[in-house]
Scaffold this active site. Sequence first.
Site, PDB file in Angstrom:
ATOM      1  N   ASP A 228       0.852  -1.198   0.000  1.00  0.00           N
ATOM      2  CA  ASP A 228       0.000   0.000   0.000  1.00  0.00           C
ATOM      3  C   ASP A 228       0.887   1.247   0.000  1.00  0.00           C
ATOM      4  OD1 ASP A 228      -2.447   1.340  -0.008  1.00  0.00           O
ATOM      5  OD2 ASP A 228      -2.546   1.438   2.182  1.00  0.00           O
ATOM      6  N   ASN A 233       1.862   6.621   3.599  1.00  0.00           N
ATOM      7  CA  ASN A 233       2.506   5.535   4.329  1.00  0.00           C
ATOM      8  C   ASN A 233       4.032   5.667   4.383  1.00  0.00           C
ATOM      9  OD1 ASN A 233       0.331   4.150   5.323  1.00  0.00           O
ATOM     10  ND2 ASN A 233       0.081   2.883   3.501  1.00  0.00           N
ATOM     11  N   ASP A 245       3.227   1.248   8.472  1.00  0.00           N
ATOM     12  CA  ASP A 245       1.973   0.559   8.187  1.00  0.00           C
ATOM     13  C   ASP A 245       2.112  -0.554   7.150  1.00  0.00           C
ATOM     14  OD1 ASP A 245      -0.649  -0.186   8.267  1.00  0.00           O
ATOM     15  OD2 ASP A 245      -1.377   1.460   7.019  1.00  0.00           O
TER      16      ASP A 245
END
Length: 355
Positions: A228, A233, A245
């Site tokens: 992701d 992030n 994350d």
Amino acid sequence: MVSAAGASWPGRPVALALAAISQPVASMPQSHHPYDALTPDVVIDSVESVGLWSDARIFPLNSYENRVYQVGIEGAEPLIAKFYRPGRWTDAQILEEHAFAHELVAAEIPVVAPLAFDGQTLMEHQGFRFALFPRRGGRQVELDNFDHLEQVGTMLGRIHAVGAARAFEHRPALTLQHFAIDSRDFILEGDFLPPENRSAYESVTAHIIEQIAPLFDQPWRQLRLHGDCHAGNFLWRDDTPWFVDLDDCLTGPAIQDIWMLISGSRDEQTAYLDTVIEGYETFTPFDPRELQLVEPLRCLRQMHHAAWLARRWQDPAFPMAFPWFNTPRFWAEHILALREQQAALREPPLTLGAV
């Protein structure tokens, strides 16, 4: 899905979006979501269950998929407490996420990894599984800054070199079935689409899936990925991008961790891509054939995001944070975006060094 846009990991506090974790909202239908029981007392008790002593200062941070708090600790720096969404991951999947993070840290890659207590990184208290992380300050990476992009590419190359060393056993894989077909089915089987939009959604998604399916049948090299990699992030700290994350880490082709870093016109995307890959290939080679997957992956993300919101709509935090979802205007704009993506699929893929 945790943003890191604020001053401390994992993100800028959004108290409004997460207010529903501890009190009902009169204008919102009442629910019996598992997070209803995650009160401030439970958060403090959970942190103290590992032998720490909280100063009772709790600050909710902007994670919607999980619940994440900054928790003050007596005589020490605050910690970040992450409470995993019940029913989403198995213990084995979470522990594999944690192990991957620690493997990256051992390779001296700047990743925020969970802390261990008595050798355990995943704890449980009053039915909630949680992990504790060190707090890391920083600012958001600038994806239009070529120096930042090259360093992000370098770190991704290092992550993928580690990711290629072995396979995940329990984490999911990036598949057309999960991200597109299952997402489409969930929307069509639920009470989400206005009648006037149903036929258009059904048609455009069916055509997209048919168009991109052959690409996902090809034997792309599979790696352990962050999964992701959007700007929220990363943290820019000490002139280095820190990755946060790993909640969505999965198995897939390298391009999944690269395509979200590039945006703008075709020439701008190519320039950004060249910069990322220049840093990336310092540590691991990149297969340029994977550039065929950029627009198909964008389709998957759009379809999966809409279904993610639909699946989470009974969580009180979601209607508060995404009030525009599930309105006729949202579905009309979503269908238009998918049609634009369908047109983008007919364009030649990006190429390296084209500018």
